[in-house]
Design a protein around this motif. Structure first.
Motif, PDB file in Angstrom:
ATOM      1  N   TRP A 181     -55.769  22.743 -53.205  1.00 41.41           N
ATOM      2  CA  TRP A 181     -54.317  22.550 -53.359  1.00 41.41           C
ATOM      3  C   TRP A 181     -53.781  21.325 -52.624  1.00 41.41           C
ATOM      4  CZ3 TRP A 181     -55.110  28.029 -51.832  1.00 41.41           C
ATOM      5  CH2 TRP A 181     -55.350  28.189 -50.469  1.00 41.41           C
ATOM      6  N   ASP A 182     -54.415  20.867 -51.571  1.00 46.04           N
ATOM      7  CA  ASP A 182     -53.895  19.692 -50.876  1.00 46.04           C
ATOM      8  C   ASP A 182     -53.998  18.442 -51.748  1.00 46.04           C
ATOM      9  OD1 ASP A 182     -53.110  20.903 -48.433  1.00 46.04           O
ATOM     10  OD2 ASP A 182     -55.214  21.037 -47.838  1.00 46.04           O
ATOM     11  N   VAL A 183     -55.171  18.228 -52.358  1.00 40.70           N
ATOM     12  CA  VAL A 183     -55.366  17.077 -53.239  1.00 40.70           C
ATOM     13  C   VAL A 183     -54.493  17.200 -54.483  1.00 40.70           C
ATOM     14  CG1 VAL A 183     -57.020  15.891 -54.733  1.00 40.70           C
ATOM     15  CG2 VAL A 183     -57.691  16.576 -52.417  1.00 40.70           C
ATOM     16  N   LEU A 184     -54.467  18.383 -55.075  1.00 40.70           N
ATOM     17  CA  LEU A 184     -53.703  18.594 -56.307  1.00 40.70           C
ATOM     18  C   LEU A 184     -52.204  18.443 -56.066  1.00 40.70           C
ATOM     19  CD1 LEU A 184     -55.701  21.642 -57.662  1.00 40.70           C
ATOM     20  CD2 LEU A 184     -55.685  19.346 -58.626  1.00 40.70           C
ATOM     21  N   ARG A 185     -51.756  18.877 -54.914  1.00 42.76           N
ATOM     22  CA  ARG A 185     -50.333  18.784 -54.590  1.00 42.76           C
ATOM     23  C   ARG A 185     -49.902  17.325 -54.482  1.00 42.76           C
ATOM     24  NH1 ARG A 185     -47.602  19.280 -49.333  1.00 42.76           N
ATOM     25  NH2 ARG A 185     -45.511  20.124 -49.640  1.00 42.76           N
ATOM     26  N   ALA A 186     -50.704  16.523 -53.783  1.00 42.11           N
ATOM     27  CA  ALA A 186     -50.379  15.109 -53.641  1.00 42.11           C
ATOM     28  C   ALA A 186     -50.439  14.394 -54.982  1.00 42.11           C
ATOM     29  CB  ALA A 186     -51.344  14.459 -52.649  1.00 42.11           C
ATOM     30  N   ARG A 187     -51.409  14.764 -55.805  1.00 39.28           N
ATOM     31  CA  ARG A 187     -51.554  14.138 -57.117  1.00 39.28           C
ATOM     32  C   ARG A 187     -50.371  14.487 -58.025  1.00 39.28           C
ATOM     33  NH1 ARG A 187     -57.045  15.580 -59.329  1.00 39.28           N
ATOM     34  NH2 ARG A 187     -57.683  14.143 -57.675  1.00 39.28           N
ATOM     35  N   SER A 188     -49.950  15.743 -58.004  1.00 43.28           N
ATOM     36  CA  SER A 188     -48.806  16.169 -58.814  1.00 43.28           C
ATOM     37  C   SER A 188     -47.541  15.463 -58.357  1.00 43.28           C
ATOM     38  CB  SER A 188     -48.618  17.686 -58.727  1.00 43.28           C
ATOM     39  OG  SER A 188     -49.721  18.360 -59.277  1.00 43.28           O
ATOM     40  N   PHE A 189     -47.396  15.307 -57.057  1.00 44.13           N
ATOM     41  CA  PHE A 189     -46.217  14.629 -56.501  1.00 44.13           C
ATOM     42  C   PHE A 189     -46.161  13.176 -56.977  1.00 44.13           C
ATOM     43  CE2 PHE A 189     -43.899  12.512 -52.989  1.00 44.13           C
ATOM     44  CZ  PHE A 189     -42.748  13.296 -52.978  1.00 44.13           C
ATOM     45  N   ALA A 190     -47.298  12.507 -56.943  1.00 39.37           N
ATOM     46  CA  ALA A 190     -47.349  11.111 -57.398  1.00 39.37           C
ATOM     47  C   ALA A 190     -47.061  11.008 -58.894  1.00 39.37           C
ATOM     48  CB  ALA A 190     -48.722  10.515 -57.077  1.00 39.37           C
ATOM     49  N   ARG A 191     -47.567  11.951 -59.667  1.00 40.73           N
ATOM     50  CA  ARG A 191     -47.330  11.927 -61.112  1.00 40.73           C
ATOM     51  C   ARG A 191     -45.860  12.182 -61.431  1.00 40.73           C
ATOM     52  NH1 ARG A 191     -51.132  15.039 -62.357  1.00 40.73           N
ATOM     53  NH2 ARG A 191     -50.004  16.997 -62.668  1.00 40.73           N
ATOM     54  N   GLN A 192     -45.223  13.050 -60.668  1.00 44.13           N
ATOM     55  CA  GLN A 192     -43.795  13.305 -60.875  1.00 44.13           C
ATOM     56  C   GLN A 192     -42.968  12.044 -60.623  1.00 44.13           C
ATOM     57  OE1 GLN A 192     -43.138  16.625 -58.260  1.00 44.13           O
ATOM     58  NE2 GLN A 192     -43.722  18.147 -59.797  1.00 44.13           N
ATOM     59  N   LYS A 193     -43.387  11.249 -59.639  1.00 45.81           N
ATOM     60  CA  LYS A 193     -42.701   9.983 -59.393  1.00 45.81           C
ATOM     61  C   LYS A 193     -42.889   9.033 -60.571  1.00 45.81           C
ATOM     62  CE  LYS A 193     -42.556   9.657 -54.339  1.00 45.81           C
ATOM     63  NZ  LYS A 193     -42.889   8.809 -53.178  1.00 45.81           N
ATOM     64  N   GLU A 194     -44.113   8.948 -61.070  1.00 42.86           N
ATOM     65  CA  GLU A 194     -44.400   8.062 -62.195  1.00 42.86           C
ATOM     66  C   GLU A 194     -43.590   8.438 -63.428  1.00 42.86           C
ATOM     67  OE1 GLU A 194     -48.561   8.341 -62.823  1.00 42.86           O
ATOM     68  OE2 GLU A 194     -49.121   7.402 -60.919  1.00 42.86           O
ATOM     69  N   LEU A 195     -43.379   9.718 -63.616  1.00 41.84           N
ATOM     70  CA  LEU A 195     -42.646  10.211 -64.787  1.00 41.84           C
ATOM     71  C   LEU A 195     -41.140  10.177 -64.590  1.00 41.84           C
ATOM     72  CD1 LEU A 195     -44.894  13.300 -65.677  1.00 41.84           C
ATOM     73  CD2 LEU A 195     -44.767  11.119 -66.904  1.00 41.84           C
ATOM     74  N   GLY A 196     -40.708   9.910 -63.375  1.00 44.22           N
ATOM     75  CA  GLY A 196     -39.279   9.889 -63.106  1.00 44.22           C
ATOM     76  C   GLY A 196     -38.671  11.260 -62.904  1.00 44.22           C
ATOM     77  N   VAL A 197     -39.523  12.248 -62.686  1.00 45.96           N
ATOM     78  CA  VAL A 197     -39.025  13.611 -62.454  1.00 45.96           C
ATOM     79  C   VAL A 197     -38.344  13.711 -61.098  1.00 45.96           C
ATOM     80  CG1 VAL A 197     -39.702  16.038 -62.210  1.00 45.96           C
ATOM     81  CG2 VAL A 197     -40.782  14.611 -63.957  1.00 45.96           C
ATOM     82  N   ALA A 199     -38.852   9.676 -52.812  1.00 45.98           N
ATOM     83  CA  ALA A 199     -38.989  11.052 -52.320  1.00 45.98           C
ATOM     84  C   ALA A 199     -40.190  11.167 -51.394  1.00 45.98           C
ATOM     85  CB  ALA A 199     -39.141  12.015 -53.499  1.00 45.98           C
ATOM     86  N   GLN A 200     -40.073  12.022 -50.396  1.00 41.98           N
ATOM     87  CA  GLN A 200     -41.153  12.232 -49.431  1.00 41.98           C
ATOM     88  C   GLN A 200     -41.757  13.620 -49.633  1.00 41.98           C
ATOM     89  OE1 GLN A 200     -42.170   9.801 -47.141  1.00 41.98           O
ATOM     90  NE2 GLN A 200     -40.752   8.523 -48.339  1.00 41.98           N
ATOM     91  N   LEU A 201     -43.070  13.683 -49.646  1.00 43.25           N
ATOM     92  CA  LEU A 201     -43.750  14.966 -49.796  1.00 43.25           C
ATOM     93  C   LEU A 201     -43.543  15.804 -48.542  1.00 43.25           C
ATOM     94  CD1 LEU A 201     -45.627  16.690 -51.589  1.00 43.25           C
ATOM     95  CD2 LEU A 201     -47.569  15.637 -50.415  1.00 43.25           C
ATOM     96  N   THR A 202     -43.062  17.002 -48.702  1.00 47.60           N
ATOM     97  CA  THR A 202     -42.832  17.880 -47.549  1.00 47.60           C
ATOM     98  C   THR A 202     -44.166  18.316 -46.954  1.00 47.60           C
ATOM     99  OG1 THR A 202     -42.747  19.810 -49.006  1.00 47.60           O
ATOM    100  CG2 THR A 202     -40.656  18.754 -48.465  1.00 47.60           C
ATOM    101  N   PRO A 203     -44.189  18.636 -45.668  1.00 45.16           N
ATOM    102  CA  PRO A 203     -45.436  19.086 -45.044  1.00 45.16           C
ATOM    103  C   PRO A 203     -45.916  20.396 -45.694  1.00 45.16           C
ATOM    104  CG  PRO A 203     -43.797  18.521 -43.378  1.00 45.16           C
ATOM    105  CD  PRO A 203     -43.087  18.539 -44.684  1.00 45.16           C
TER     106      PRO A 203
END
Length: 225
Positions: free
Chosen positions: A148-164, A169-173
């Motif tokens: 989940w740590d890798v997947l969470r960071a990857r999903s966060f980056a993809r959401q930025k790319e998509l403009g979601v 935005a900063q990833l919460t701890p």
């Protein structure tokens, strides 16, 4: 145990289904209905807090927080639906609910084509128990092995790319209640990755079935306008 969550729907709070029914709509509810006090879920009623007592002219579903997706406890209106004598190959609750909802729309349109309708549809997914056909789980084999740590960071980056989410935005701890993926044993990782595969398959299957319901409604000539 929670204010406002005693399951006693007050008489002064009318449902949207009741309002629409009184204004010329046909109304039906399918799936999860966790609003009836459990001590009133019996053959003697009272039935005023069942879906059919709160504005829905037709109901097919279950009256609890959860039920088996393979052998559910179902009601049609105020009567128990025919119980499954044995598990039926290929049966799944979400598919059954969609089939019944599409059938209701067909009957409605055949008998009252000019009458608007309100269809409430609530699946058991993705509440527990996580029951889903094996072929849907197989679609996600290995997809969560990185944790989940890798997947969470990857999903966060993809959401930025998509403009979601905003670009700044900063990833919460990670919550302290959730351990770091790398701190888990091999067996723990195997179990948790499998659970994520099952959950993802359950969600995808549900999405597919909801799409099938919408397609069935559109096939009867209804648009989203």
């Amino acid at each position: 145990g929670y204010p406002g969550y005693n399951s006693l729907w007050p008489k002064e709070s009318v449902s949207v289904a009741e309002v629409l029914k009184e204004n010329g709509y046909s109304t039906a509810a399918f799936g999860k209905w966790h609003n009836t006090p459990m001590w009133e879920v019996n053959a003697a009623g009272p039935f005023d807090r069942w879906p059919t007592g709160l504005g829905f002219e037709y109901f097919y579903g279950f009256l609890s927080a959860q039920t088996s997706q393979w052998e559910p406890t179902l009601y049609r209106n105020t009567l128990p639906a025919d119980p499954l004598a044995a598990p039926r190959p290929g049966y799944h609750l979400t598919t059954d609910l969609v089939n019944d909802a599409i059938g209701w729309v067909h009957r409605h349109d055949a008998l009252a084509p000019d009458k608007p309708f309100f269809l409430y549809f609530a699946t058991g997914a993705t509440h527990v128990p996580h029951h889903v056909p094996a072929e849907w789980i197989a679609k996600y084999k290995g997809k969560f092995d990185e944790g989940w740590d890798v997947l969470r960071a990857r999903s966060f980056a993809r959401q930025k790319e998509l403009g979601v989410i905003p670009a700044n935005a900063q990833l919460t701890p990670r919550p302290k209640e959730i351990p770091a993926w790398d701190s888990l044993s091999a067996d723990q990782k195997k179990l948790l990755a499998r659970q994520m595969e099952v959950y993802a398959g359950f969600l995808a299957h549900t999405d597919h079935e909801v799409g099938r319901l919408l397609a069935g409604i559109r096939a009867d000539g209804h648009s989203e306008d």
